[in-house]
Scaffold this motif. Structure first.
Motif, PDB file in Angstrom:
ATOM      1  N   THR A   1       0.858  -1.185   0.000  1.00  0.00           N
ATOM      2  CA  THR A   1       0.000   0.000   0.000  1.00  0.00           C
ATOM      3  C   THR A   1       0.897   1.239   0.000  1.00  0.00           C
ATOM      4  OG1 THR A   1      -0.068   0.271   2.407  1.00  0.00           O
ATOM      5  CG2 THR A   1      -1.680  -1.243   1.416  1.00  0.00           C
ATOM      6  N   GLN A   2       0.286   2.396  -0.157  1.00  0.00           N
ATOM      7  CA  GLN A   2       1.042   3.646  -0.080  1.00  0.00           C
ATOM      8  C   GLN A   2       1.591   3.877   1.318  1.00  0.00           C
ATOM      9  OE1 GLN A   2       2.031   5.839  -2.565  1.00  0.00           O
ATOM     10  NE2 GLN A   2       1.391   4.033  -3.733  1.00  0.00           N
ATOM     11  N   TRP A   3       0.924   3.307   2.318  1.00  0.00           N
ATOM     12  CA  TRP A   3       1.453   3.411   3.684  1.00  0.00           C
ATOM     13  C   TRP A   3       2.794   2.702   3.785  1.00  0.00           C
ATOM     14  CZ3 TRP A   3       0.122   7.034   6.703  1.00  0.00           C
ATOM     15  CH2 TRP A   3      -1.200   7.493   6.780  1.00  0.00           C
ATOM     16  N   GLN A   4       2.902   1.555   3.138  1.00  0.00           N
ATOM     17  CA  GLN A   4       4.177   0.834   3.174  1.00  0.00           C
ATOM     18  C   GLN A   4       5.276   1.663   2.503  1.00  0.00           C
ATOM     19  OE1 GLN A   4       4.825  -2.567   0.594  1.00  0.00           O
ATOM     20  NE2 GLN A   4       5.949  -3.645   2.187  1.00  0.00           N
ATOM     21  N   ARG A   5       4.943   2.266   1.384  1.00  0.00           N
ATOM     22  CA  ARG A   5       5.940   3.070   0.676  1.00  0.00           C
ATOM     23  C   ARG A   5       6.435   4.219   1.555  1.00  0.00           C
ATOM     24  NH1 ARG A   5       6.415   7.593  -2.303  1.00  0.00           N
ATOM     25  NH2 ARG A   5       4.228   8.158  -2.112  1.00  0.00           N
ATOM     26  N   LYS A   6       5.500   4.933   2.166  1.00  0.00           N
ATOM     27  CA  LYS A   6       5.879   6.056   3.025  1.00  0.00           C
ATOM     28  C   LYS A   6       6.640   5.573   4.254  1.00  0.00           C
ATOM     29  CE  LYS A   6       2.654   9.174   3.693  1.00  0.00           C
ATOM     30  NZ  LYS A   6       1.331   9.771   3.996  1.00  0.00           N
ATOM     31  N   ALA A   7       6.192   4.456   4.817  1.00  0.00           N
ATOM     32  CA  ALA A   7       6.827   3.938   6.027  1.00  0.00           C
ATOM     33  C   ALA A   7       8.258   3.477   5.762  1.00  0.00           C
ATOM     34  CB  ALA A   7       6.003   2.786   6.593  1.00  0.00           C
ATOM     35  N   LEU A   8       8.472   2.818   4.619  1.00  0.00           N
ATOM     36  CA  LEU A   8       9.815   2.330   4.295  1.00  0.00           C
ATOM     37  C   LEU A   8      10.814   3.474   4.196  1.00  0.00           C
ATOM     38  CD1 LEU A   8       9.607  -0.513   1.594  1.00  0.00           C
ATOM     39  CD2 LEU A   8      10.844  -0.568   3.760  1.00  0.00           C
ATOM     40  N   LEU A   9      10.418   4.539   3.543  1.00  0.00           N
ATOM     41  CA  LEU A   9      11.328   5.661   3.369  1.00  0.00           C
ATOM     42  C   LEU A   9      11.623   6.341   4.703  1.00  0.00           C
ATOM     43  CD1 LEU A   9      12.857   6.957   1.051  1.00  0.00           C
ATOM     44  CD2 LEU A   9      11.006   8.615   0.821  1.00  0.00           C
ATOM     45  N   MET A  10      10.605   6.511   5.526  1.00  0.00           N
ATOM     46  CA  MET A  10      10.807   7.133   6.835  1.00  0.00           C
ATOM     47  C   MET A  10      11.558   6.202   7.782  1.00  0.00           C
ATOM     48  SD  MET A  10       9.764  10.080   6.326  1.00  0.00           S
ATOM     49  CE  MET A  10      10.031  10.670   8.001  1.00  0.00           C
ATOM     50  N   GLU A  11      11.358   4.916   7.609  1.00  0.00           N
ATOM     51  CA  GLU A  11      12.118   3.939   8.391  1.00  0.00           C
ATOM     52  C   GLU A  11      13.609   4.068   8.061  1.00  0.00           C
ATOM     53  OE1 GLU A  11      12.464  -0.950   8.754  1.00  0.00           O
ATOM     54  OE2 GLU A  11      10.817  -0.030   7.637  1.00  0.00           O
ATOM     55  N   ALA A  12      13.920   4.177   6.786  1.00  0.00           N
ATOM     56  CA  ALA A  12      15.318   4.325   6.366  1.00  0.00           C
ATOM     57  C   ALA A  12      15.913   5.619   6.916  1.00  0.00           C
ATOM     58  CB  ALA A  12      15.407   4.309   4.842  1.00  0.00           C
ATOM     59  N   PHE A  13      15.132   6.710   6.858  1.00  0.00           N
ATOM     60  CA  PHE A  13      15.603   7.982   7.384  1.00  0.00           C
ATOM     61  C   PHE A  13      15.874   7.889   8.887  1.00  0.00           C
ATOM     62  CE2 PHE A  13      14.486  11.958   9.593  1.00  0.00           C
ATOM     63  CZ  PHE A  13      15.448  12.805   9.059  1.00  0.00           C
ATOM     64  N   SER A  14      14.982   7.262   9.614  1.00  0.00           N
ATOM     65  CA  SER A  14      15.149   7.115  11.061  1.00  0.00           C
ATOM     66  C   SER A  14      16.381   6.280  11.394  1.00  0.00           C
ATOM     67  CB  SER A  14      13.897   6.478  11.678  1.00  0.00           C
ATOM     68  OG  SER A  14      12.747   7.242  11.407  1.00  0.00           O
ATOM     69  N   GLN A  15      16.590   5.206  10.646  1.00  0.00           N
ATOM     70  CA  GLN A  15      17.764   4.359  10.872  1.00  0.00           C
ATOM     71  C   GLN A  15      19.045   5.128  10.569  1.00  0.00           C
ATOM     72  OE1 GLN A  15      16.472   1.315   8.180  1.00  0.00           O
ATOM     73  NE2 GLN A  15      15.628   0.015   9.781  1.00  0.00           N
ATOM     74  N   TYR A  16      19.003   5.923   9.519  1.00  0.00           N
ATOM     75  CA  TYR A  16      20.171   6.735   9.167  1.00  0.00           C
ATOM     76  C   TYR A  16      20.489   7.734  10.275  1.00  0.00           C
ATOM     77  CZ  TYR A  16      22.866  10.459   7.010  1.00  0.00           C
ATOM     78  OH  TYR A  16      23.814  11.434   6.762  1.00  0.00           O
ATOM     79  N   LYS A  17      19.467   8.441  10.758  1.00  0.00           N
ATOM     80  CA  LYS A  17      19.677   9.439  11.803  1.00  0.00           C
ATOM     81  C   LYS A  17      20.141   8.789  13.113  1.00  0.00           C
ATOM     82  CE  LYS A  17      18.862  13.296  11.700  1.00  0.00           C
ATOM     83  NZ  LYS A  17      19.742  14.456  11.422  1.00  0.00           N
ATOM     84  N   LYS A  18      19.739   7.566  13.329  1.00  0.00           N
ATOM     85  CA  LYS A  18      20.163   6.847  14.528  1.00  0.00           C
ATOM     86  C   LYS A  18      21.613   6.384  14.411  1.00  0.00           C
ATOM     87  CE  LYS A  18      19.032   2.776  17.328  1.00  0.00           C
ATOM     88  NZ  LYS A  18      18.275   1.494  17.357  1.00  0.00           N
ATOM     89  N   GLY A  19      22.132   6.330  13.195  1.00  0.00           N
ATOM     90  CA  GLY A  19      23.484   5.838  12.982  1.00  0.00           C
ATOM     91  C   GLY A  19      23.523   4.358  12.673  1.00  0.00           C
ATOM     92  N   SER A  20      22.355   3.757  12.437  1.00  0.00           N
ATOM     93  CA  SER A  20      22.284   2.332  12.061  1.00  0.00           C
ATOM     94  C   SER A  20      22.398   2.246  10.536  1.00  0.00           C
ATOM     95  CB  SER A  20      20.967   1.721  12.552  1.00  0.00           C
ATOM     96  OG  SER A  20      20.853   1.809  13.955  1.00  0.00           O
ATOM     97  N   TYR A  21      23.605   2.487  10.040  1.00  0.00           N
ATOM     98  CA  TYR A  21      23.784   2.660   8.600  1.00  0.00           C
ATOM     99  C   TYR A  21      23.521   1.394   7.798  1.00  0.00           C
ATOM    100  CZ  TYR A  21      25.858   7.051  10.125  1.00  0.00           C
ATOM    101  OH  TYR A  21      26.056   8.280  10.703  1.00  0.00           O
ATOM    102  N   ASP A  22      23.924   0.247   8.320  1.00  0.00           N
ATOM    103  CA  ASP A  22      23.661  -0.992   7.585  1.00  0.00           C
ATOM    104  C   ASP A  22      22.168  -1.245   7.454  1.00  0.00           C
ATOM    105  OD1 ASP A  22      26.322  -1.517   7.166  1.00  0.00           O
ATOM    106  OD2 ASP A  22      26.537  -2.869   8.866  1.00  0.00           O
ATOM    107  N   ASP A  23      21.418  -0.952   8.526  1.00  0.00           N
ATOM    108  CA  ASP A  23      19.962  -1.110   8.458  1.00  0.00           C
ATOM    109  C   ASP A  23      19.370  -0.136   7.436  1.00  0.00           C
ATOM    110  OD1 ASP A  23      19.981  -3.078  10.405  1.00  0.00           O
ATOM    111  OD2 ASP A  23      19.609  -1.676  12.050  1.00  0.00           O
ATOM    112  N   ALA A  24      19.858   1.098   7.441  1.00  0.00           N
ATOM    113  CA  ALA A  24      19.352   2.097   6.500  1.00  0.00           C
ATOM    114  C   ALA A  24      19.638   1.682   5.062  1.00  0.00           C
ATOM    115  CB  ALA A  24      19.984   3.458   6.796  1.00  0.00           C
TER     116      ALA A  24
END
Length: 272
Positions: A67-90
């Motif tokens: 769904t479009q929710w998944q698309r939006k969530a995936l991108l924000m999930e990646a951003f959150s992981q990046y900001k946390k410093g979890s680069y491999d997860d991002a």
């Protein structure tokens, strides 16, 4: 014989759904509304609680697949992981996004998060440069595929930095070989710098080091060509002065052989 059935009286029922009913009574937990999960994730970002934000977006992504929710969530999930410093997860999350949503309007941002995740883990040149190499490839993809993206200018700038880093690694190894009189090994490294990274600041030194290596091997025509190309493209360089002095001590002058690989490589790729 009669086996004792103490504690197992519930098995007397032929309906298995009643077994252990008191201890394991089924409960249906309703899903958290998608909009609420998304807002909770955004709230986590605003509080700089990127770990909690990533969890909310991960939950949303799993709850609303395709769904479009998944698309939006995936991108924000990646951003959150990046900001946390979890680069491999991002990196993993952005790669999933790119695979699932290859035509999404914000695909350039997914690439940018992936590139920056590699970029932030580039070590000094004495160590393996796998992260720099991967960052360079993704930054190059942004510049080529999304030239009008708001991230293109920064990607172009950081691409130059990562290429300079990769060239610096080759130069370090080349100098190591040169000092140990492994002239063929040194030439191969300096050749890589000219072939792959000649627009970096290391091209000048690479040409001078080639002059040294070829003079040591007695291949004077290549030494003269390296110095001539260096002088043509960087006439005021201190590296050219060193190359010129080295040739002069050997009774030679810079002279370009157009059939040399140095001449073909440099002119083909546009130095000068």
């Amino acid at each position: 014989m009669t086996l004792p059935m103490a504690g197992c009286g519930t098995f007397d029922s032929l309906d298995p759904t009643t077994w252990f009913a008191e201890k394991y009574s089924p409960k249906v937990v309703p899903d958290t509304p998608s909009a609420l999960l998304y807002d909770q994730g955004l709230a986590g970002i605003q509080k700089h609680d990127y770990g909690d934000a990533a969890k909310k977006f991960t939950e949303l992504e799993k709850q609303d697949q395709y769904t479009q929710w998944q698309r939006k969530a995936l991108l924000m999930e990646a951003f959150s992981q990046y900001k946390k410093g979890s680069y491999d997860d991002a990196i993993g999350t952005t790669q999933r996004y790119i695979t699932l949503y290859a035509k999404a309007p914000d695909l350039d941002y997914a690439y940018y998060i992936e590139a920056m995740s590699y970029y932030n883990e580039i070590p000094d040149i004495s160590r393996d440069q796998d992260r720099a190499d991967k960052a360079a490839k993704v930054f190059a993809a942004i510049v080529q595929r999304f030239p009008k993206s708001e991230y293109a200018d920064d990607a172009r700038y950081k691409l130059n930095i990562t290429r300079d880093q990769l060239a610096g690694r080759d130069m370090m190894v080349g100098r190591y070989y040169l000092e140990r009189r492994d002239y063929t090994g040194a030439i191969n490294r300096f050749r890589d710098v000219l072939a792959k990274y000649q627009t970096t600041r290391h091209a000048e030194e690479a040409l001078e080091r080639l002059t040294e290596a070829y003079m040591a091997l007695g291949i004077t025509s290549e030494a003269q060509t390296a110095a001539a190309v260096l002088g043509h493209n960087f006439p005021d360089s201190r590296w050219y002065k060193d190359a010129y002095a080295l040739l002069k001590r050997g009774g030679l002058q810079p002279h370009e052989d157009p059939t040399s690989w140095i001449s073909k490589t440099v002119h083909k790729l546009g130095v000068g």
